[in-house]
Design an enzyme around this catalytic site. Structure first.
Site, PDB file in Angstrom:
ATOM      1  N   SER A   1       0.837  -1.203   0.000  1.00 38.60           N
ATOM      2  CA  SER A   1       0.000   0.000   0.000  1.00 38.60           C
ATOM      3  C   SER A   1       0.867   1.247   0.000  1.00 38.60           C
ATOM      4  CB  SER A   1      -0.902   0.012   1.246  1.00 38.60           C
ATOM      5  OG  SER A   1      -1.554   1.256   1.409  1.00 38.60           O
TER       6      SER A   1
ATOM      7  N   TYR B   1      -2.660  -0.973  10.341  1.00 46.39           N
ATOM      8  CA  TYR B   1      -2.711  -1.367   8.933  1.00 46.39           C
ATOM      9  C   TYR B   1      -1.440  -0.917   8.215  1.00 46.39           C
ATOM     10  CZ  TYR B   1      -4.266  -1.348   4.038  1.00 46.39           C
ATOM     11  OH  TYR B   1      -4.367  -1.536   2.674  1.00 46.39           O
TER      12      TYR B   1
END
Length: 264
Positions: A157, A170
């Protein structure tokens, strides 16, 4: 962009056989980016194994889309936190199609938390078990069957590079995935197995409405392109890395993120 419109998973161009005959297992492919990757790989001639966690009907829906592209496919349950489940998914793939050429590690979870003090140990264990351990367990199982020319593609990400103020845990898992794929690429280079990653920016998937409903109206407007991407705009990055087009690429990450500058 219409915020009420569903995510777009459909490949945008005709296939050219870039994955013809290849067996591809995609974790987390019943929705979001994984679904778009499954449909694109099918269009490019792959035999596609779709995995789902909770909703079998979603897995079956993606499998139907794969078969509508004229591809062979299989839908399997996968619990990324469970090493035995990961090994079973790989074993069933090999049993059904005789091998495994491409592994896409994509299954992941997230939730918003503004206060680090409120992140509880059980959740930390769960998110790391899903987002990080699952990649390791799948790679372990897959590599028993992969040969020279095979490819592993990991979803990381943009948050692995810049962090996110309300996705603390996350972001940490995405950084761990990044380190893992780079290390595994170096480990496997002599065997002719490539390992790469894709680090999407803000992508319009069902996960956004489920985990960040308060941010839907402004989601993606902070990038230079002023909008979120669609899953079918990200999937071609996976195709490039999975196919022979990326034959001289390993240990690298592609950044479909709407223009966010990334260094490193």
């Amino acid at each position: 962009m219409d915020r009420d419109a569903p995510a777009d998973f459909t490949p945008r161009f005709p296939g050219s056989g870039r994955l013809a005959g290849k067996v591809c297992l995609i974790s987390g492919s019943s929705s979001g980016i994984g679904r778009a990757v499954a449909m694109l790989f099918a269009r490019e001639g792959a035999k596609v194994v779709v995995t789902y966690h909770k909703a079998k009907e979603e897995g079956d829906e993606v499998l139907a889309a794969v078969k509508a592209e004229g591809a062979e496919g299989l839908a399997l349950h996968l619990d990324a936190t469970d090493r035995a489940s990961c090994r079973a998914a790989v074993a069933q793939t090999v049993e059904a199609f005789g091998g495994l050429d491409v592994l896409v590690c994509n299954a992941g979870i997230q939730r918003v938390e503004t206060d680090i003090a409120q992140i509880d140990p059980d959740w930390v264990e769960k998110i790391f078990a899903t987002n990080v351990y699952g990649y390791i367990w799948l790679a372990q199982a897959a590599l028993e069957h992969m040969r020279e020319g095979a490819s592993i593609v990991c979803t990381t990400s943009v948050n692995a590079y810049r962090g996110h103020p309300v996705l603390l845990d996350y972001s940490a898992t995405k950084g761990a995935e990044l380190g893992f794929l780079r290390a595994l690429a170096a480990n496997l280079a002599d065997k002719g197995i490539r390992v790469n990653g894709v680090a999407p920016g803000p992508i319009w998937t069902p996960l956004i409405g489920e985990t960040m409903p308060e941010n839907v109206a402004n989601f993606g407007t902070d990038v230079p392109m002023k909008r979120p991407g669609q899953p079918n705009e990200v999937a071609p990055a996976y195709l490039f890395l999975a196919s022979a087009d990326g034959s001289y690429v390993t240990g690298q990450v592609l950044h479909p993120n709407g223009g966010i500058p990334i260094n490193g």
